[in-house]
Motif scaffolding. Structure first.
Motif, PDB file in Angstrom:
ATOM      1  N   UNK A  30     -92.664   7.531   3.435  1.00 45.59           N
ATOM      2  CA  UNK A  30     -91.408   7.749   4.145  1.00 45.59           C
ATOM      3  C   UNK A  30     -90.370   8.392   3.226  1.00 45.59           C
ATOM      4  N   UNK A  31     -90.332   7.948   1.975  1.00 43.76           N
ATOM      5  CA  UNK A  31     -89.372   8.510   1.028  1.00 43.76           C
ATOM      6  C   UNK A  31     -89.657   9.986   0.784  1.00 43.76           C
ATOM      7  N   UNK A  32     -90.930  10.301   0.575  1.00 42.14           N
ATOM      8  CA  UNK A  32     -91.303  11.680   0.279  1.00 42.14           C
ATOM      9  C   UNK A  32     -91.133  12.568   1.501  1.00 42.14           C
ATOM     10  N   UNK A  33     -91.529  12.073   2.657  1.00 42.09           N
ATOM     11  CA  UNK A  33     -91.372  12.843   3.895  1.00 42.09           C
ATOM     12  C   UNK A  33     -89.911  13.174   4.143  1.00 42.09           C
ATOM     13  N   UNK A 155     -84.442   4.678 -11.583  1.00 43.71           N
ATOM     14  CA  UNK A 155     -83.598   4.662 -10.394  1.00 43.71           C
ATOM     15  C   UNK A 155     -83.328   6.027  -9.810  1.00 43.71           C
ATOM     16  N   UNK A 156     -83.169   7.033 -10.680  1.00 44.65           N
ATOM     17  CA  UNK A 156     -82.870   8.391 -10.210  1.00 44.65           C
ATOM     18  C   UNK A 156     -84.189   9.056  -9.835  1.00 44.65           C
ATOM     19  N   UNK A 157     -84.578   8.847  -8.597  1.00 47.97           N
ATOM     20  CA  UNK A 157     -85.881   9.315  -8.118  1.00 47.97           C
ATOM     21  C   UNK A 157     -85.803   9.447  -6.601  1.00 47.97           C
ATOM     22  N   UNK A 158     -86.653  10.269  -6.037  1.00 45.58           N
ATOM     23  CA  UNK A 158     -86.682  10.469  -4.586  1.00 45.58           C
ATOM     24  C   UNK A 158     -86.797   9.126  -3.870  1.00 45.58           C
ATOM     25  N   UNK A 159     -85.920   8.912  -2.906  1.00 40.43           N
ATOM     26  CA  UNK A 159     -85.948   7.696  -2.118  1.00 40.43           C
ATOM     27  C   UNK A 159     -85.128   6.558  -2.686  1.00 40.43           C
ATOM     28  N   UNK A 183     -85.724  10.307 -15.146  1.00 39.14           N
ATOM     29  CA  UNK A 183     -85.939  11.124 -13.945  1.00 39.14           C
ATOM     30  C   UNK A 183     -87.410  11.530 -13.941  1.00 39.14           C
ATOM     31  N   UNK A 184     -88.182  10.955 -13.026  1.00 40.45           N
ATOM     32  CA  UNK A 184     -89.602  11.271 -12.989  1.00 40.45           C
ATOM     33  C   UNK A 184     -89.818  12.738 -12.624  1.00 40.45           C
ATOM     34  N   UNK A 185     -90.733  13.390 -13.342  1.00 39.95           N
ATOM     35  CA  UNK A 185     -90.927  14.828 -13.191  1.00 39.95           C
ATOM     36  C   UNK A 185     -91.378  15.189 -11.781  1.00 39.95           C
ATOM     37  N   UNK A 186     -92.187  14.326 -11.139  1.00 39.41           N
ATOM     38  CA  UNK A 186     -92.649  14.671  -9.791  1.00 39.41           C
ATOM     39  C   UNK A 186     -91.489  14.819  -8.814  1.00 39.41           C
ATOM     40  N   UNK A 187     -90.379  14.131  -9.068  1.00 38.17           N
ATOM     41  CA  UNK A 187     -89.229  14.212  -8.155  1.00 38.17           C
ATOM     42  C   UNK A 187     -88.588  15.594  -8.145  1.00 38.17           C
ATOM     43  N   UNK A 188     -88.756  16.333  -9.229  1.00 35.32           N
ATOM     44  CA  UNK A 188     -88.095  17.636  -9.325  1.00 35.32           C
ATOM     45  C   UNK A 188     -88.674  18.648  -8.336  1.00 35.32           C
ATOM     46  N   UNK A 189     -89.802  18.312  -7.724  1.00 32.68           N
ATOM     47  CA  UNK A 189     -90.388  19.198  -6.716  1.00 32.68           C
ATOM     48  C   UNK A 189     -89.708  19.105  -5.362  1.00 32.68           C
ATOM     49  N   UNK A 221     -93.681   7.719 -18.471  1.00 25.15           N
ATOM     50  CA  UNK A 221     -93.099   6.702 -17.598  1.00 25.15           C
ATOM     51  C   UNK A 221     -94.069   5.530 -17.462  1.00 25.15           C
ATOM     52  N   UNK A 222     -95.303   5.868 -17.167  1.00 26.58           N
ATOM     53  CA  UNK A 222     -96.441   4.966 -17.190  1.00 26.58           C
ATOM     54  C   UNK A 222     -97.663   5.859 -17.344  1.00 26.58           C
ATOM     55  N   UNK A 223     -98.825   5.326 -17.683  1.00 24.72           N
ATOM     56  CA  UNK A 223     -99.993   6.185 -17.885  1.00 24.72           C
ATOM     57  C   UNK A 223    -100.221   7.159 -16.731  1.00 24.72           C
ATOM     58  N   UNK A 224    -100.251   8.437 -17.064  1.00 24.01           N
ATOM     59  CA  UNK A 224    -100.493   9.472 -16.063  1.00 24.01           C
ATOM     60  C   UNK A 224     -99.253   9.994 -15.366  1.00 24.01           C
ATOM     61  N   UNK A 225     -98.094   9.478 -15.703  1.00 26.76           N
ATOM     62  CA  UNK A 225     -96.858   9.914 -15.046  1.00 26.76           C
ATOM     63  C   UNK A 225     -95.784  10.217 -16.088  1.00 26.76           C
ATOM     64  N   UNK A 226     -95.267  11.443 -16.037  1.00 26.49           N
ATOM     65  CA  UNK A 226     -94.298  11.906 -17.023  1.00 26.49           C
ATOM     66  C   UNK A 226     -92.869  11.775 -16.483  1.00 26.49           C
ATOM     67  N   UNK A 227     -91.953  11.421 -17.374  1.00 23.28           N
ATOM     68  CA  UNK A 227     -90.541  11.340 -17.010  1.00 23.28           C
ATOM     69  C   UNK A 227     -89.734  12.155 -18.013  1.00 23.28           C
TER      70      UNK A 227
END
Length: 240
Positions: A30-33, A155-159, A183-189, A221-227
């Motif tokens: 829901x957050x991503x949509x 906290x500064x992330x989509x949703x 700021x998680x990198x995936x959010x920048x998309x 940020x955690x294994x496999x996820x860049x911030x």
């Protein structure tokens, strides 16, 4: 290491764990949509309210690295262990615990979930607890320029928190102090959290001398996820 692979000790109640992940994935969808739309803000809070205890246990097993990295950044910037620090999106106190490990004791917590803050209280980490949401403008019950450091991990992330809450958080920092946020990198998309939008906000803060300098670096940020972890040095300007 995925969340599912790292929660063997939580398998005592498989049905509860399965529901936890199903509900979390539904929330994420829901957050991503919504592309960062805050319309589902209550739904996010309700999820944390209901699943705070299991979230807390899952967190310990999922390999999150950002609390330690944020605390290490505070150590690099602030020598005085009595410095007044506000932990925004404090949750159950993961960043606060790391700060206490390094000797910082003058800590306050802010989170939108009362259940998460209740768990933090049991750890006796913070001096004050603020149960409220961060909105553009002024933070409820918190004076301007009242903290040496404001931290906001995850906290500064989509949703969750939109980018236009960055000036709000900076408003609580004393001139000469620091705002540190991830700021998680995936959010920048997503348009709501794009690099361009973030750059525009920070540029505006620098033009008004609210932010005198900025630096950031990428980390895990955690294994496999860049911030990216941003540090904004508070200038003498006024946040409008």
């Amino acid at each position: 290491m995925s969340d599912r692979e790292s929660t063997t000790e939580l398998a005592q109640n498989p049905a509860e764990l399965t529901e936890y992940y199903q509900r979390r994935e539904d929330l994420f969808d829901r957050m991503v949509t919504g592309n960062g739309d805050q319309g589902d803000k209550k739904r996010v809070i309700d999820w944390y309210q209901e699943w705070a205890t299991l979230f807390d246990k899952q967190f310990e097993n999922a390999g999150f690295e950002y609390p330690k990295l944020m605390a290490e950044k505070v150590v690099q910037l602030v020598e005085d262990k009595q410095s007044k620090i506000l932990d925004i999106c404090a949750g159950t106190g993961k960043v606060g615990l790391q700060l206490r490990t390094y000797g910082y004791t003058n800590l306050d917590a802010l989170d939108g979930s009362a259940s998460m803050l209740e768990l933090a209280k049991k750890r006796d980490i913070y001096q004050k607890y603020f149960h409220c949401m961060i909105e553009p403008g002024k933070i409820k019950d918190i004076d301007d320029s009242s903290y040496d450091v404001v931290c906001c991990g995850a906290g500064v992330v989509v949703g969750h928190l939109p980018l236009n809450t960055i000036p709000t958080m900076l408003r609580a920092v004393k001139p000469g102090g620091y705002l540190i946020f991830t700021h998680q990198v995936w959010s920048t998309g997503f348009d709501s959290h794009s690099d361009e939008k973030l750059d525009s906000i920070i540029h505006g803060l620098r033009e008004k001398d609210v932010c005198s300098s900025i630096n950031f670096k990428e980390g895990t940020y955690r294994p496999g996820e860049i911030m990216r972890m941003y540090v904004l040095h508070r200038g003498p300007g006024t946040v409008e």
